[in-house]
Design an enzyme around this catalytic site. Sequence first.
Site, PDB file in Angstrom:
ATOM      1  N   GLY A  50      -0.826   8.672  11.546  1.00 18.58           N
ATOM      2  CA  GLY A  50      -1.129   7.393  11.503  1.00 18.58           C
ATOM      3  C   GLY A  50      -1.200   6.654  12.985  1.00 18.58           C
ATOM      4  O   GLY A  50      -0.828   5.730  13.248  1.00 18.58           O
ATOM      5  N   ARG A 102      -3.464   3.406  14.659  1.00 18.29           N
ATOM      6  CA  ARG A 102      -3.323   2.098  14.791  1.00 18.29           C
ATOM      7  C   ARG A 102      -1.649   1.737  14.931  1.00 18.29           C
ATOM      8  O   ARG A 102      -0.968   2.522  14.577  1.00 18.29           O
ATOM      9  CB  ARG A 102      -3.681   1.275  13.304  1.00 18.29           C
ATOM     10  CG  ARG A 102      -5.157   1.189  13.358  1.00 18.29           C
ATOM     11  CD  ARG A 102      -5.706   0.406  12.088  1.00 18.29           C
ATOM     12  NE  ARG A 102      -5.590   1.261  10.986  1.00 18.29           N
ATOM     13  CZ  ARG A 102      -5.162   0.611   9.963  1.00 18.29           C
ATOM     14  NH1 ARG A 102      -4.483  -0.251   9.706  1.00 18.29           N
ATOM     15  NH2 ARG A 102      -5.218   1.475   8.772  1.00 18.29           N
ATOM     16  N   VAL A 111      -3.021  12.373   4.703  1.00 17.21           N
ATOM     17  CA  VAL A 111      -1.632  13.240   4.690  1.00 17.21           C
ATOM     18  C   VAL A 111      -1.385  13.710   3.373  1.00 17.21           C
ATOM     19  O   VAL A 111      -0.461  14.415   3.204  1.00 17.21           O
ATOM     20  CB  VAL A 111      -0.601  12.250   5.457  1.00 17.21           C
ATOM     21  CG1 VAL A 111      -0.842  12.101   6.935  1.00 17.21           C
ATOM     22  CG2 VAL A 111      -0.520  10.976   4.785  1.00 17.21           C
ATOM     23  N   ASN A 127       4.394   9.137  10.670  1.00 19.84           N
ATOM     24  CA  ASN A 127       4.440   7.505  10.877  1.00 19.84           C
ATOM     25  C   ASN A 127       3.458   7.156   9.959  1.00 19.84           C
ATOM     26  O   ASN A 127       3.750   5.577   9.442  1.00 19.84           O
ATOM     27  CB  ASN A 127       4.043   7.273  12.302  1.00 19.84           C
ATOM     28  CG  ASN A 127       3.613   5.747  12.304  1.00 19.84           C
ATOM     29  OD1 ASN A 127       4.182   4.686  12.375  1.00 19.84           O
ATOM     30  ND2 ASN A 127       2.164   5.587  12.138  1.00 19.84           N
ATOM     31  N   TYR A 143       7.222   1.543  -2.266  1.00 21.16           N
ATOM     32  CA  TYR A 143       7.430   1.832  -1.035  1.00 21.16           C
ATOM     33  C   TYR A 143       9.041   1.781  -0.479  1.00 21.16           C
ATOM     34  O   TYR A 143       9.249   2.769   0.407  1.00 21.16           O
ATOM     35  CB  TYR A 143       7.138   0.213  -0.210  1.00 21.16           C
ATOM     36  CG  TYR A 143       6.978   0.223   1.298  1.00 21.16           C
ATOM     37  CD1 TYR A 143       6.042   0.955   1.764  1.00 21.16           C
ATOM     38  CD2 TYR A 143       7.890  -0.326   2.019  1.00 21.16           C
ATOM     39  CE1 TYR A 143       5.944   1.062   3.339  1.00 21.16           C
ATOM     40  CE2 TYR A 143       8.006  -0.407   3.213  1.00 21.16           C
ATOM     41  CZ  TYR A 143       7.031   0.193   4.039  1.00 21.16           C
ATOM     42  OH  TYR A 143       7.007   0.137   5.381  1.00 21.16           O
ATOM     43  N   ALA A 152      11.277   3.006  -2.617  1.00 16.90           N
ATOM     44  CA  ALA A 152      11.723   4.394  -2.960  1.00 16.90           C
ATOM     45  C   ALA A 152      11.222   5.625  -2.204  1.00 16.90           C
ATOM     46  O   ALA A 152      11.914   6.589  -1.795  1.00 16.90           O
ATOM     47  CB  ALA A 152      11.070   4.654  -4.291  1.00 16.90           C
ATOM     48  N   LYS A 181      10.490   5.132   1.020  1.00 17.33           N
ATOM     49  CA  LYS A 181      11.270   5.121   2.369  1.00 17.33           C
ATOM     50  C   LYS A 181      12.560   5.527   2.427  1.00 17.33           C
ATOM     51  O   LYS A 181      13.248   6.064   3.261  1.00 17.33           O
ATOM     52  CB  LYS A 181      11.097   3.615   2.952  1.00 17.33           C
ATOM     53  CG  LYS A 181       9.635   3.219   3.669  1.00 17.33           C
ATOM     54  CD  LYS A 181       9.215   4.010   4.392  1.00 17.33           C
ATOM     55  CE  LYS A 181       7.880   3.544   5.115  1.00 17.33           C
ATOM     56  NZ  LYS A 181       7.216   4.565   6.050  1.00 17.33           N
ATOM     57  N   ILE A 214       7.532  -5.446  12.073  1.00 21.47           N
ATOM     58  CA  ILE A 214       6.766  -5.373  13.084  1.00 21.47           C
ATOM     59  C   ILE A 214       5.380  -6.034  12.968  1.00 21.47           C
ATOM     60  O   ILE A 214       4.704  -5.722  12.149  1.00 21.47           O
ATOM     61  CB  ILE A 214       6.716  -3.951  13.321  1.00 21.47           C
ATOM     62  CG1 ILE A 214       8.174  -3.142  13.457  1.00 21.47           C
ATOM     63  CG2 ILE A 214       5.923  -3.652  14.933  1.00 21.47           C
ATOM     64  CD1 ILE A 214       9.205  -3.742  14.438  1.00 21.47           C
TER      65      ILE A 214
HETATM   66  P1  NAP Z   1      -0.723   0.152   9.969  1.00 20.62           P
HETATM   67  O1  NAP Z   1      -0.957  -0.701  11.357  1.00 20.62           O
HETATM   68  O2  NAP Z   1      -0.860  -0.193   8.647  1.00 20.62           O
HETATM   69  O3  NAP Z   1      -1.190   1.761  10.277  1.00 20.62           O
HETATM   70  C1  NAP Z   1      -1.060   2.726   9.470  1.00 20.62           C
HETATM   71  C2  NAP Z   1      -1.409   3.812   9.998  1.00 20.62           C
HETATM   72  O4  NAP Z   1      -1.295   4.996   9.002  1.00 20.62           O
HETATM   73  C3  NAP Z   1      -3.074   3.969  10.497  1.00 20.62           C
HETATM   74  O5  NAP Z   1      -3.264   4.639  11.473  1.00 20.62           O
HETATM   75  C4  NAP Z   1      -3.729   4.615   9.207  1.00 20.62           C
HETATM   76  O6  NAP Z   1      -5.011   5.058   9.327  1.00 20.62           O
HETATM   77  C5  NAP Z   1      -2.779   5.568   8.783  1.00 20.62           C
HETATM   78  N1  NAP Z   1      -2.734   6.104   7.409  1.00 20.62           N
HETATM   79  C6  NAP Z   1      -2.677   5.142   6.408  1.00 20.62           C
HETATM   80  N2  NAP Z   1      -2.692   6.009   5.165  1.00 20.62           N
HETATM   81  C7  NAP Z   1      -3.059   7.243   5.630  1.00 20.62           C
HETATM   82  C8  NAP Z   1      -3.139   8.276   4.827  1.00 20.62           C
HETATM   83  N3  NAP Z   1      -3.482   8.487   3.504  1.00 20.62           N
HETATM   84  N4  NAP Z   1      -3.487   9.319   5.563  1.00 20.62           N
HETATM   85  C9  NAP Z   1      -3.551   9.505   6.976  1.00 20.62           C
HETATM   86  N5  NAP Z   1      -3.396   8.454   7.536  1.00 20.62           N
HETATM   87  C10 NAP Z   1      -2.914   7.368   6.850  1.00 20.62           C
HETATM   88  O7  NAP Z   1       0.926   0.593   9.873  1.00 20.62           O
HETATM   89  P2  NAP Z   1       2.108   0.045  10.833  1.00 20.62           P
HETATM   90  O8  NAP Z   1       2.608  -1.249  10.640  1.00 20.62           O
HETATM   91  O9  NAP Z   1       1.696   0.661  12.156  1.00 20.62           O
HETATM   92  O10 NAP Z   1       3.187   1.113   9.986  1.00 20.62           O
HETATM   93  C11 NAP Z   1       3.469   2.427  10.663  1.00 20.62           C
HETATM   94  C12 NAP Z   1       4.700   3.064  10.033  1.00 20.62           C
HETATM   95  O11 NAP Z   1       5.699   2.201  10.036  1.00 20.62           O
HETATM   96  C13 NAP Z   1       4.561   3.031   8.329  1.00 20.62           C
HETATM   97  O12 NAP Z   1       5.228   4.312   7.942  1.00 20.62           O
HETATM   98  C14 NAP Z   1       5.136   1.905   8.002  1.00 20.62           C
HETATM   99  O13 NAP Z   1       5.600   1.912   6.382  1.00 20.62           O
HETATM  100  C15 NAP Z   1       6.207   1.743   8.744  1.00 20.62           C
HETATM  101  N6  NAP Z   1       7.042   0.515   9.158  1.00 20.62           N
HETATM  102  C16 NAP Z   1       6.187  -0.498   9.339  1.00 20.62           C
HETATM  103  C17 NAP Z   1       6.795  -1.872   9.514  1.00 20.62           C
HETATM  104  C18 NAP Z   1       6.106  -3.100  10.005  1.00 20.62           C
HETATM  105  O14 NAP Z   1       6.560  -4.178   9.681  1.00 20.62           O
HETATM  106  N7  NAP Z   1       4.909  -3.073  10.338  1.00 20.62           N
HETATM  107  C19 NAP Z   1       8.116  -1.929   9.027  1.00 20.62           C
HETATM  108  C20 NAP Z   1       8.848  -1.066   8.735  1.00 20.62           C
HETATM  109  C21 NAP Z   1       8.169   0.101   8.570  1.00 20.62           C
HETATM  110  P3  NAP Z   1      -6.106   5.183   8.515  1.00 20.62           P
HETATM  111  O15 NAP Z   1      -6.059   3.875   7.676  1.00 20.62           O
HETATM  112  O16 NAP Z   1      -7.429   5.264   9.314  1.00 20.62           O
HETATM  113  O17 NAP Z   1      -5.762   6.392   7.599  1.00 20.62           O
END
Ligand code: NAP
Length: 248
Positions: free
Chosen positions: A14, A17, A65, A91, A156, A158, A160, A189
């Site tokens: 991931g 982005r 993934v 991630n 989600y 479950a 996490k 975030i």
């Molecule tokens: P994001 O901006 O939506 O980015 C998600 C990333 O994961 C992208 O690079 C996406 O690229 C990749 N991805 C998604 N599905 C995938 C798959 N099936 N295979 C390979 N790559 C995949 O998300 P983010 O907010 O940065 O979140 C990153 C992590 O932090 C996640 O695990 C999320 O659950 C966790 N998190 C986020 C927050 C928040 O508030 N933002 C809070 C707590 C935890 P592609 O779409 O091109 O595959």
Amino acid sequence: MDKVFNGQVALVTGGSRGIGRSIALSLASDGADVAILARNQERCQRVAAEIEQLGVRALALSVEVADYAQVEQAVKQLIGQFGRLDILVNNAGITRDGLLIRMSKPDWDEVLAVNLSGAFNLTRCAARHMLKARKGKILNITSVVGLTGNSGQANYAAAKAGIIGLTKTVAQELAPRGITVNAIAPGFIATDMTKGLSTEVKEQILNRIPLARFGTAEEVAAAAKFLLSPAADYITGQVISVNGGMYM
Ligand code: NAP
């Protein structure tokens, strides 16, 4: 001057982005060669180009993934090209929110497959190399909702919470070979993942954050850099919250 990750190779899922991109750029600016893995090829390549501009090597891996065979092949390609793997950041993640009663089975399955099985797939493939090298650091990105639960996010939360169990178990299994496994639990975030939420929902969340603002991807990357650096060599099996005090 020597940078903290000079000579090391990192793989960030991931990484194209949001939080993953910030972690990838932070590791690269501190000297690591970085492979980023996500589905969209073009976005992976764009971040790989940003990484190369920092004077290190980059690799863009367009991979799902949840698909073990694709992951295995990607790790093989990475080892073939860079010869080693020191750091893995699990991630990649998605949301498919809905109340339990209305949650479809495919939405349940997809979130578990990407967010939890995805981390298993990468960890299993990467651990083989780390075990041989008797060295390595694995960082899993969980979430505050993996600690608290959250109405509308059974799948989600479950997944996490599962990441936390995976983190602690793999930390115990790999510790004898000097490999650490930790997790970061971000709160809210500002990224693509959260930008679609309604103003009303965002306000409700904001009211629960003592520091009274949303976090940034760079703030998560700062904690990641610490946990992946030699400064954290004696820390394993831990979940570090980066959440503005949202859950204590
Ligand atoms: P994001 O901006 O939506 O980015 C998600 C990333 O994961 C992208 O690079 C996406 O690229 C990749 N991805 C998604 N599905 C995938 C798959 N099936 N295979 C390979 N790559 C995949 O998300 P983010 O907010 O940065 O979140 C990153 C992590 O932090 C996640 O695990 C999320 O659950 C966790 N998190 C986020 C927050 C928040 O508030 N933002 C809070 C707590 C935890 P592609 O779409 O091109 O595959």
